[in-house]
Design a protein around this motif. Structure first.
Motif, PDB file in Angstrom:
ATOM      1  N   VAL A  17       0.856  -1.184   0.000  1.00  0.00           N
ATOM      2  CA  VAL A  17       0.000   0.000   0.000  1.00  0.00           C
ATOM      3  C   VAL A  17       0.890   1.232   0.000  1.00  0.00           C
ATOM      4  N   ARG A  38       1.917   5.022   0.705  1.00  0.00           N
ATOM      5  CA  ARG A  38       1.573   5.986   1.740  1.00  0.00           C
ATOM      6  C   ARG A  38       1.896   7.393   1.262  1.00  0.00           C
ATOM      7  N   HIS A  50      -7.021  -3.717  13.548  1.00  0.00           N
ATOM      8  CA  HIS A  50      -6.473  -2.638  12.727  1.00  0.00           C
ATOM      9  C   HIS A  50      -4.960  -2.609  12.828  1.00  0.00           C
ATOM     10  N   ASP A  73      -3.219   6.614  10.213  1.00  0.00           N
ATOM     11  CA  ASP A  73      -3.966   5.784   9.273  1.00  0.00           C
ATOM     12  C   ASP A  73      -4.265   4.419   9.860  1.00  0.00           C
ATOM     13  N   TYR A  76      -5.463   0.445   8.772  1.00  0.00           N
ATOM     14  CA  TYR A  76      -5.521  -0.484   7.636  1.00  0.00           C
ATOM     15  C   TYR A  76      -6.061  -1.825   8.101  1.00  0.00           C
ATOM     16  N   GLY A 136      -4.582  -5.051   3.778  1.00  0.00           N
ATOM     17  CA  GLY A 136      -3.948  -3.750   3.555  1.00  0.00           C
ATOM     18  C   GLY A 136      -4.915  -2.676   3.122  1.00  0.00           C
ATOM     19  N   PRO A 143      -7.128   0.402   3.170  1.00  0.00           N
ATOM     20  CA  PRO A 143      -7.259   1.545   4.096  1.00  0.00           C
ATOM     21  C   PRO A 143      -8.643   1.565   4.733  1.00  0.00           C
TER      22      PRO A 143
END
Length: 604
Positions: free
Chosen positions: A402, A404, A422, A432, A434, A439, A441
């Motif tokens: 992922v 960022r 999470h 954040d 995920y 993965g 968001p």
């Protein structure tokens, strides 16, 4: 030639546009000069690697005895250089945007000034029509290109210092693509795994052949930085409260260390793991946790892509082995500043290894590893391509990636929240959440700033994230597992952490600062319940052990205090040396790493 319309001949608009042109032009020139001066100053002074600071540190390291005055001078100078760097970065980011705006205003105003000009200029010699037009066109283009040149020059000074504006544009493009429902460029898994197209290997986590450890097994070990889930809460509540390192009281064993390393010890199944490295050598060690016997030592080999030379931007405070390993069942994983990621079985056999490329960030790479289920997580915050990577623990195959928006020097945490499991990460801008398996968001909150090293903490439905030069934030998680709502409930902007990560007991959050304060905030309101000054700055992170909190300062004094709304000191004990790492807390034992030794303290 056609007559201009009356509107085009407006004297008022001509005067207005002329004034705006002159003001915005002068303002653009001033901003350009300031950006250029700032760029050359930062390039010449290089506050991140200040020569005087390096010399003072080397002098301090060579002293036979501790010099508190020199130590304080180093701390003060370090604080000044860091602030100078942060201020420069903020100025460059703001200046680049102001340059773009003022030059744009200048060009628009200049164009309209020409349009609304009431009379053509009177010339001493009347040129022919073609020469008049040529002179007119040349002067207009000259001014236009001068404005473009100023804009380009100003943008380049900002780019070569930090490339801040470029990254902002990339973020905007990424956000726009996400909003349009476009697939992430890196092949990150979609929010709903079931929606992944058949045959899309990047979106389907690889399958490990060995059953992964359960969360219950993780709880009774100390698998990662700050314990299970890297959340700072110990499962056992029987950690020692008295010891004397010099006299050997309650010291079960000691082991000398040779190579440097700032990472913390991790524990699984009776074995203790640490890593160490310098410019040329990277090593992983395994100890018998009961006796301190070194069971094996492995020198990490070069992998395809391993750079021939060590990274140049690694600061002495960070070192080449700042990242804490992770122990996960029969496997242990380590990562180093040059991007080498390696997996060993508990008997010392190398399972797999690879090089991820040198992460481009000043200070050096420091994010610690984390593992859950069949996945190994790497928060690989390269300033050019920050990303969260997940690897199959058994094979090292990449399961998903992922991208960022921003980097940090913090580490991911795993939390079983009120709205599901999470992964929670911090960056220079956001906090954040995920999905730890895909993965995807789940939520993001823009609430941080500066250069973020503290990781987040979670307790009782509340995520806590803070950083010096930003704010401390209490983030409430609500909604449903499918639609998580993350809301900043309160903010606190006084004493803030710069390195130390916080911990929560469900009612309060605790953290240490680099200037030597322990701070306690109310988890529901953010009210500062108490602040306790200690003898030195704090890099290590607090750990909650039952109703007690353990937190060591850099001089090596461990403070044990009650987890409560008032400060109640339960112990103030020496660790025998400087302390930067966070100890591991098991049943009646505490495993401590200092620059020179690894040792076990055991409660009687």
């Amino acid at each position: 030639m056609l007559e201009k319309r009356e509107f085009d001949k407006s004297d008022f608009f001509w005067r207005l546009s002329t004034t705006v042109t002159i003001v915005s032009g002068l303002f653009s020139v001033i901003i350009f000069i300031l950006l250029a001066v700032n760029y050359f100053q930062i390039t010449r002074l290089d506050p991140v690697n200040h020569e005087l600071l390096t010399e003072l540190r080397q002098t301090y390291a060579s002293l036979p005895e501790k010099d508190e005055a020199l130590a304080q001078r180093i701390r003060d100078l370090d604080l000044i250089t860091r602030r100078a760097f942060f201020t420069s970065q903020t100025f460059l980011q703001g200046g680049a945007w102001m340059m773009l705006i003022t030059v744009s205003v200048f060009l628009i105003a200049f164009k309209n000034m020409i349009r609304w000009r009431p009379h053509l200029p009177e010339l001493a010699d009347v040129p022919t029509a073609d020469k008049e037009f040529l002179a007119y066109a040349q002067s207009r283009h000259l001014i236009t290109w001068a404005g473009v040149g100023l804009l380009f020059g100003g943008m380049m000074t900002a780019y070569f210092s930090e490339s801040a504006l470029t990254k902002e544009m990339v973020e905007a493009a990424t956000s726009a693509a996400s909003a349009d429902g476009a697939a992430p460029a890196d092949g990150a898994a979609p929010a709903d795994p079931a929606a992944a197209p058949a045959g899309d290997a990047a979106a389907v986590p690889a399958v490990a052949t060995v059953p992964p450890p359960t969360w219950e097994e993780m709880l009774v070990n100390w698998p990662s930085f700050r314990g299970p889930g890297s959340n700072g809460v110990a499962h056992f509540t029987t950690a020692p409260t008295t010891w004397d390192v010099d006299a050997g009281t309650n010291i079960k064993w000691k082991a000398d260390l040779t190579l440097p390393g700032k990472n913390s010890p991790v524990f699984w199944g009776g074995k203790l793991y640490i890593s160490a490295a310098d410019e040329t050598t990277r090593e992983v060690y395994c100890y018998n946790a009961d006796t301190g016997e070194q069971l094996w030592k492995q020198t990490v080999p070069n992998f395809p892509g391993t750079p021939a030379e060590s990274p140049k931007d690694v600061m002495e405070d960070t070192g080449f082995a700042a990242s804490t390993m992770v122990a996960h069942g029969d496997m242990a994983f380590a990562i180093f500043a040059n991007g080498d990621l390696v997996a060993y079985k508990s008997d010392g056999t190398q399972a797999w290894g690879k090089n991820l490329g040198v992460a481009k960030n000043h200070y050096g790479y420091s994010s610690s590893l984390l593992a859950y289920d069949k996945l190994l997580y790497v928060q690989y915050d390269d300033s050019e391509k920050p990303r969260l990577l997940a690897f199959d623990t058994a094979t090292g195959n990449e399961a998903w990636t992922v991208n960022r928006k921003k980097i940090s020097w913090a580490s991911p945490i795993f939390a079983k929240t009120n709205v599901g499991d999470h992964l929670i990460l911090t960056s220079e801008k956001d906090v954040d959440g995920y999905n730890p398996l895909t993965g995807a968001p789940l939520w993001t909150v823009e609430c941080l700033g500066g250069e973020v090293a503290p990781s987040a903490a979670y307790a009782n439905g509340m995520v806590f994230a803070a950083n010096e030069y930003a704010m401390a934030n209490g983030i409430t998680l609500g909604g449903t597992p499918e639609a998580v709502e993350a809301t900043v409930t309160w903010e606190f902007d006084e004493l803030l952490p710069e390195v130390s990560s916080p911990v929560g007991d469900g009612e309060r959050f605790y953290y240490g600062t680099t200037v030597g304060d322990i701070v306690c905030l109310d988890a529901k309101t953010g009210e500062n319940l108490w602040t306790q000054e200690v003898e030195d700055g704090i890099d290590a992170s607090p750990i909650l052990v039952g109703d007690r909190v353990y937190l060591a300062d850099k001089s090596g004094i461990m403070y044990i205090f009650r987890a409560s709304a008032t400060y109640e000191e339960l112990g103030k004990l020496k660790l025998g040396s400087a302390s930067y790492a966070t100890p591991a807390y098991l049943d009646k034992r505490m495993y401590v790493r200092t620059p020179e030794q690894l040792y076990c303290i055991e409660a009687p």
